[in-house]
Structures are given as C-alpha cells and as structure tokens.
Design an enzyme around this catalytic site. Sequence first.
Site, PDB file in Angstrom:
ATOM      1  CG  ASP A  74     -10.056  -1.015   4.643  1.00 31.08           C
ATOM      2  OD1 ASP A  74      -9.641  -1.584   3.629  1.00 31.08           O
ATOM      3  OD2 ASP A  74      -9.372  -0.854   5.672  1.00 31.08           O
TER       4      ASP A  74
ATOM      5  CE  LYS B 174      -3.704  -2.491   2.323  1.00 32.71           C
ATOM      6  NZ  LYS B 174      -4.342  -2.874   3.595  1.00 32.71           N
TER       7      LYS B 174
ATOM      8  CD  GLN C 147      -3.478  -4.300   6.716  1.00 35.51           C
ATOM      9  OE1 GLN C 147      -3.556  -3.261   6.075  1.00 35.51           O
ATOM     10  NE2 GLN C 147      -3.764  -5.470   6.175  1.00 35.51           N
TER      11      GLN C 147
HETATM   12  N1  GUN Z   1      -6.449  -7.215   6.104  1.00 33.21           N
HETATM   13  C1  GUN Z   1      -6.581  -8.035   5.026  1.00 33.21           C
HETATM   14  N2  GUN Z   1      -7.183  -7.366   4.023  1.00 33.21           N
HETATM   15  C2  GUN Z   1      -7.442  -6.114   4.472  1.00 33.21           C
HETATM   16  C3  GUN Z   1      -8.043  -4.961   3.893  1.00 33.21           C
HETATM   17  O1  GUN Z   1      -8.495  -4.930   2.745  1.00 33.21           O
HETATM   18  N3  GUN Z   1      -8.098  -3.865   4.704  1.00 33.21           N
HETATM   19  C4  GUN Z   1      -7.647  -3.857   5.970  1.00 33.21           C
HETATM   20  N4  GUN Z   1      -7.767  -2.747   6.693  1.00 33.21           N
HETATM   21  N5  GUN Z   1      -7.081  -4.903   6.534  1.00 33.21           N
HETATM   22  C5  GUN Z   1      -6.982  -6.028   5.795  1.00 33.21           C
END
Ligand code: GUN
Length: 271
Positions: free
Chosen positions: A116, A50, A93
């Site tokens: 998200d 990211k 996350q």
């Molecule tokens: N953990 C695994 N996939 C994701 C996601 O798309 N967003 C977040 N915040 N955590 C994750």
Amino acid sequence: MKEIKEYVKDKKIELKEKFDSFKEKYDIEPSLVIVQIGDNDASNTYIRGKIKDSNELNVKATHLKYETMTEGELLSLIDKLNNDKDVHGVLVQLPLPKNISEEKVKRRISPLKDVDGFNEYSTVVPCTPMGIITYLKEENVLIQGKNALVIGRSNIVGLPMAKCLLDANASVTIVHSKTPLSELKDYVKKADIIVSATGKYKMLDSTFEFKSDAILIDVGMNRDEEGKLCGDLEKGLPVKFQSPVPGGVGLLTRVSIFTNLLKLMNENLNK
Ligand code: GUN
C-alpha cells in the site's frame, strides 16, 4: 487518451508477463496476504476486486478475514506475516474497527512488504496517486508547467498526489474543506489537471467554469441520491477528459498494488 478500462487491461497483460517471468527465473510464487477485520461493504467489494486481479496475474492471494480482533492480536499477526518468507506483500484493508489504531498498524507492516505504501519508510508510493500519475504519464498528458489542482489533503491520496504532480514539475495547489467556495471556483477556472478526492458527491458540478481542455481525475467513491455508486464530480462536465466512477481510479489503484508487489519482490531478492 485511452479509457482507463482499456489502459488497465493492457497493463495487466504486461504485469502478468512480468510475474510469470519472475516466477520462472527465481522459482518463487508471488504471494499477497489481505487482512480484513469486520464486514465493511466497501471493503468487501475492494477485496473481491483485488482477489480477482491476483487470480488473473497468477499471484497467490490469501484473504484472512476476522469478525473482531484486538489491536494486540492484529499487531502480532502482522509480525508473523512480516517474518514469513513465503509472504511477499501484506495489505491490511482500511477502515479498521475503532478499537484498533490505523497509524500503529501502518507503522507495523514491514516497509519490505507494504504494497500500500502506507508505512513512512516505504519505498513504494501509495497506490492511488501512483496509479493516477503513471496513467497520466503513460497517456502522454503534459504535466510539466501545467496548473494542477488537488482537492483534499489526506495522507493516502491528497498529499502524496500533490507530491507526485510536483515531482512531474506541475504548479500544484491543494485545496480542502476550509477553502472558501469563491476561491475554489477561481482555482478550478485556471486548472489544467484536477484530482478530486473529497468523498463529497458533486464537489464540482456544472456551476463551475472549467478549461475546455482540462483533465479531471475523480477519486471519489460515493452514493448518489438513488444509492448508485458515483464519484465527487457531476457526470459529463465540459472538459477534455473526465475519469468515470465506477470503472476509473479504482482500477488504477488495484493495478498499483501489483506494480508495488513486483517492485518489492525485486528489491527484496537479496535480502
Ligand atoms: N481502503 C480504501 N482504499 C484502500 C487502499 O488502497 N488500501 C487499503 N489497505 N485499504 C483501503
């Protein structure tokens, strides 16, 4: 169909242009804050990706990483970020340590900054289903009237994926861990589009019968017997298209974070 890697490369060029023109027009530097608690291996990998994407797109990414935190401390941090006008996107996350309720955290992030799409009042769709449905549409996969099968019923993938496919007028079936294998085989046999999000390696393998023109989208992120990264599906199934892992859905999810960020920034301009 374009390979996902190629598709994502083109999407990023498009998105960078959009962020750059937003910046120029409004003199606002797009800013995303990623909060991580603990040192989960998969989370470290996702976050590295990211941040790399942010750099490529000229979005300022701030990674706040804490060894431990109480639930109250995290909720206060989220409040602070919600109120910071220089922060446009907030991403916590997952997974979180056991002492923190993921549900409370998801509900606390302001819908105005929830890239998200986890908050029930969010105006954006969760990143993985959004990335997949946009890819299918933009690659001209016919969805209307087709049989779509979603394997898995999680709140962040299975359920919103089924909704996206329904909205695109597919006939949608959701199956899950309690669906008998014989039933699953029947559904697979008839499916034009299959999205598998179970976290189970070889959930579907060559013992299943597929339509030769089926499209398989693999959301799994697992390890095989040798510890190598793999999806839910055995590689090389006899279908028209099968998305790879790695180099597949993960890339689409990452792009969606920034599509959502840009959407939220535009929506919030006058708030
Ligand atoms: N953990 C695994 N996939 C994701 C996601 O798309 N967003 C977040 N915040 N955590 C994750």
